[in-house]
Design an enzyme around this catalytic site. Structure first.
Site, PDB file in Angstrom:
ATOM      1  N   LEU A  29       0.811  -1.142   0.081  1.00 41.39           N
ATOM      2  CA  LEU A  29       0.119   0.033   0.170  1.00 41.39           C
ATOM      3  C   LEU A  29       0.786   1.150  -0.145  1.00 41.39           C
ATOM      4  O   LEU A  29       1.431   1.569   1.118  1.00 41.39           O
ATOM      5  CB  LEU A  29      -0.996   0.022   1.306  1.00 41.39           C
ATOM      6  CG  LEU A  29      -2.125  -1.126   1.352  1.00 41.39           C
ATOM      7  CD1 LEU A  29      -2.653  -1.012   2.628  1.00 41.39           C
ATOM      8  CD2 LEU A  29      -2.721  -1.148   0.144  1.00 41.39           C
ATOM      9  N   PRO A  30       1.149   1.729  -1.150  1.00 47.81           N
ATOM     10  CA  PRO A  30       2.358   2.468  -1.328  1.00 47.81           C
ATOM     11  C   PRO A  30       2.378   3.971  -0.841  1.00 47.81           C
ATOM     12  O   PRO A  30       2.107   4.974  -1.428  1.00 47.81           O
ATOM     13  CB  PRO A  30       2.390   2.723  -2.998  1.00 47.81           C
ATOM     14  CG  PRO A  30       1.093   2.632  -3.403  1.00 47.81           C
ATOM     15  CD  PRO A  30       0.479   1.736  -2.279  1.00 47.81           C
ATOM     16  N   CYS A  31       2.588   4.081   0.495  1.00 44.98           N
ATOM     17  CA  CYS A  31       2.407   5.409   1.278  1.00 44.98           C
ATOM     18  C   CYS A  31       3.652   6.185   0.869  1.00 44.98           C
ATOM     19  O   CYS A  31       3.615   7.423   1.105  1.00 44.98           O
ATOM     20  CB  CYS A  31       2.495   5.160   2.830  1.00 44.98           C
ATOM     21  SG  CYS A  31       3.634   3.983   3.507  1.00 44.98           S
ATOM     22  N   HIS A  32       4.675   5.353   0.299  1.00 46.81           N
ATOM     23  CA  HIS A  32       5.851   6.284  -0.285  1.00 46.81           C
ATOM     24  C   HIS A  32       5.524   7.107  -1.254  1.00 46.81           C
ATOM     25  O   HIS A  32       6.231   8.378  -1.617  1.00 46.81           O
ATOM     26  CB  HIS A  32       7.055   5.354  -0.503  1.00 46.81           C
ATOM     27  CG  HIS A  32       6.827   4.415  -1.635  1.00 46.81           C
ATOM     28  ND1 HIS A  32       6.140   3.329  -1.340  1.00 46.81           N
ATOM     29  CD2 HIS A  32       6.942   4.556  -2.967  1.00 46.81           C
ATOM     30  CE1 HIS A  32       5.998   2.712  -2.629  1.00 46.81           C
ATOM     31  NE2 HIS A  32       6.472   3.501  -3.366  1.00 46.81           N
TER      32      HIS A  32
END
Length: 175
Positions: free
Chosen positions: A130-133
């Site tokens: 879940l690409p919070c970056h």
């Protein structure tokens, strides 16, 4: 004997360091960095079982090899309803792109909840997947990241290069 409460874990070496992966019978629950402010050791009740994490290991290895841009994993993150809403929105951020916290708040229909979105982003138990970056400051600055800003910078640069088809210029290992 396997019970519905069992949690399995394993470690995955990556270019950004060793990741701790944890899953239960419903899917991948957690991904933890070995460095940065969000580190975690396996709970003593968890069972180390590489076979139970093979489904996640394969896709994460493909991601770091530049051959996977979308994850197709059963996920089971545990959080509040608001956090889960934010995490679902994270999954919709396209590979190789970024959005601001304000954009994220608008996407979930709560434009005034920018700080709450940031807090939920910071509690994301499945970074990378879940690409919070991919969430950055409104001015384009890189903001906090559980794996540390060098890791966030690496992931964004890697995705940018892969998205542009520049596999030879892909970032090397961190550190």
């Amino acid at each position: 004997m396997t019970t519905s409460n069992d949690i399995w874990y394993d470690y995955l070496p990556t270019p950004i360091g060793k990741l701790l992966l944890a899953a239960d019978a419903s899917g991948l629950r957690e991904v933890w960095f070995e460095t940065g402010k969000h580190r975690k050791e396996p709970d003593p009740a968890w069972k180390q079982d590489p076979a139970k994490l093979a489904f996640a290991r394969k896709q994460l290895e493909e991601y770091f090899a530049g051959t996977r841009t979308v994850f197709d994993l059963p996920l089971h993150p545990i959080g509040t309803p608001f956090q889960v809403t934010v995490w679902h929105a994270l999954a919709k951020i396209p590979y190789g792109s970024t959005i601001s916290y304000g954009d994220m708040a608008r996407r979930i229909g709560q434009p005034q909840a920018v700080r709450a979105v940031g807090a939920a982003n910071g509690r994301n138990p499945l970074p990378i997947v879940l690409p919070c970056h991919r969430v950055i400051g409104a001015n384009g600055s890189l903001t906090g990241f559980g794996g540390g800003l060098p890791t966030k910078r690496y992931l964004l640069a890697m995705e940018d290069q892969v998205a542009r088809g520049d596999l030879f210029g892909a970032p090397r290992r961190l550190g």
